[in-house]
Every structure is written in C-alpha cells, then in structure tokens.
Design a protein around this motif. Sequence first.
Motif, PDB file in Angstrom:
ATOM      1  N   VAL A  43       0.850  -1.195   0.000  1.00 53.85           N
ATOM      2  CA  VAL A  43       0.000   0.000   0.000  1.00 53.85           C
ATOM      3  C   VAL A  43       0.882   1.241   0.000  1.00 53.85           C
ATOM      4  CG1 VAL A  43      -1.870   1.195   1.173  1.00 53.85           C
ATOM      5  CG2 VAL A  43      -1.683  -1.282   1.361  1.00 53.85           C
ATOM      6  N   ILE A  44       0.711   2.070  -1.026  1.00 56.12           N
ATOM      7  CA  ILE A  44       1.462   3.326  -1.127  1.00 56.12           C
ATOM      8  C   ILE A  44       0.483   4.460  -0.888  1.00 56.12           C
ATOM      9  CG2 ILE A  44       2.888   4.789  -2.592  1.00 56.12           C
ATOM     10  CD1 ILE A  44       3.574   2.216  -4.187  1.00 56.12           C
ATOM     11  N   GLN A  45       0.730   5.220   0.168  1.00 51.18           N
ATOM     12  CA  GLN A  45      -0.161   6.331   0.486  1.00 51.18           C
ATOM     13  C   GLN A  45       0.007   7.441  -0.543  1.00 51.18           C
ATOM     14  OE1 GLN A  45       0.781   7.834   4.347  1.00 51.18           O
ATOM     15  NE2 GLN A  45       2.318   9.215   3.590  1.00 51.18           N
ATOM     16  N   VAL A  83      -1.968   4.032  -4.137  1.00 49.70           N
ATOM     17  CA  VAL A  83      -2.250   2.777  -4.821  1.00 49.70           C
ATOM     18  C   VAL A  83      -2.109   1.621  -3.838  1.00 49.70           C
ATOM     19  CG1 VAL A  83       0.111   2.370  -5.624  1.00 49.70           C
ATOM     20  CG2 VAL A  83      -1.786   1.468  -6.925  1.00 49.70           C
ATOM     21  N   THR A  84      -2.887   0.592  -4.069  1.00 53.38           N
ATOM     22  CA  THR A  84      -2.740  -0.674  -3.367  1.00 53.38           C
ATOM     23  C   THR A  84      -2.411  -1.702  -4.428  1.00 53.38           C
ATOM     24  OG1 THR A  84      -4.371  -0.042  -1.706  1.00 53.38           O
ATOM     25  CG2 THR A  84      -3.901  -2.389  -1.931  1.00 53.38           C
ATOM     26  N   ARG A 143      -3.492  -3.939  -9.519  1.00 53.46           N
ATOM     27  CA  ARG A 143      -3.462  -2.597  -8.944  1.00 53.46           C
ATOM     28  C   ARG A 143      -4.875  -2.227  -8.522  1.00 53.46           C
ATOM     29  NH1 ARG A 143       1.524  -0.361 -10.819  1.00 53.46           N
ATOM     30  NH2 ARG A 143       2.137  -1.378 -12.742  1.00 53.46           N
ATOM     31  N   LEU A 144      -4.982  -1.744  -7.296  1.00 52.68           N
ATOM     32  CA  LEU A 144      -6.275  -1.370  -6.734  1.00 52.68           C
ATOM     33  C   LEU A 144      -6.195   0.062  -6.219  1.00 52.68           C
ATOM     34  CD1 LEU A 144      -6.785  -4.619  -4.650  1.00 52.68           C
ATOM     35  CD2 LEU A 144      -7.915  -4.051  -6.797  1.00 52.68           C
ATOM     36  N   PRO A 145      -7.339   0.705  -5.977  1.00 56.23           N
ATOM     37  CA  PRO A 145      -7.315   2.044  -5.378  1.00 56.23           C
ATOM     38  C   PRO A 145      -6.717   2.003  -3.971  1.00 56.23           C
ATOM     39  CG  PRO A 145      -9.501   1.523  -6.237  1.00 56.23           C
ATOM     40  CD  PRO A 145      -8.689   0.275  -6.324  1.00 56.23           C
ATOM     41  N   TYR A 146      -6.248   3.147  -3.540  1.00 57.23           N
ATOM     42  CA  TYR A 146      -5.663   3.283  -2.212  1.00 57.23           C
ATOM     43  C   TYR A 146      -6.694   2.957  -1.138  1.00 57.23           C
ATOM     44  CZ  TYR A 146      -3.805   5.573   1.941  1.00 57.23           C
ATOM     45  OH  TYR A 146      -3.381   5.850   3.206  1.00 57.23           O
TER      46      TYR A 146
END
Length: 103
Positions: free
Chosen positions: A26-28, A37-38, A84-87
């Motif tokens: 998880v990147i804030q 991004v998650t 890739r998923l939303p944060y």
Amino acid sequence: MKWLVPIFAALAVTLTVWLGGFRVFVIQPIGAIPRGVTAIVVNIRGLNFIDSPDAICARLGQPNLMCRGMSIARVAEEGTVVLRLPYSQTLYDLSGAPDYGAT
C-alpha cells in the motif's frame, strides 16, 4: 456444521496466498502518486503480508522520503505487480506504518 465450510475455505485461500508469495503493498498518496495505490505483488522477499513503504522505513529506522522512494523502487523492480487497486486507508493502517501527525 455448515459454518465450518466457509471458515475452512477462507483459511485455505489465505494459506495458499501466503505460501504463493502474494503480498499487499500500500502506497499512500504522495507527490509522485497523488491518489495512492494498493498493489498485489509477488516475488518480493522481506515484505510483510500487508506492507507499505512507510512501514518498511520505520522498521529500518529511516522514515524519510529517500527511503520511501527506494522501497517503492525495489518493489517495482524486483517484484511482479499482479493487480493494482485504489488506495485503502484501512490497509495502510494495517501495514504497521507510523502515524505521522494525523488528527
């Protein structure tokens, strides 16, 4: 007895994902990635099941922007991004990242 089947299935899926090397990274939101991004990644050694650049840097004792960037670059270069998923703030909190002044 019916409730055992879903529990067993969930445990089997979790064990398979863990042993398969899948990790949640998880990147804030930061300047370079404004929405965050998650990512579901594989083939990365040393990551926790749910991890983030901030959590990695906190474990190393170097919570700064350079360490965060190097952590992201390592995952991008060495690993394979499967999805890739939303944060997700919830997953970010579960990663063990320190709370930098949130109110």
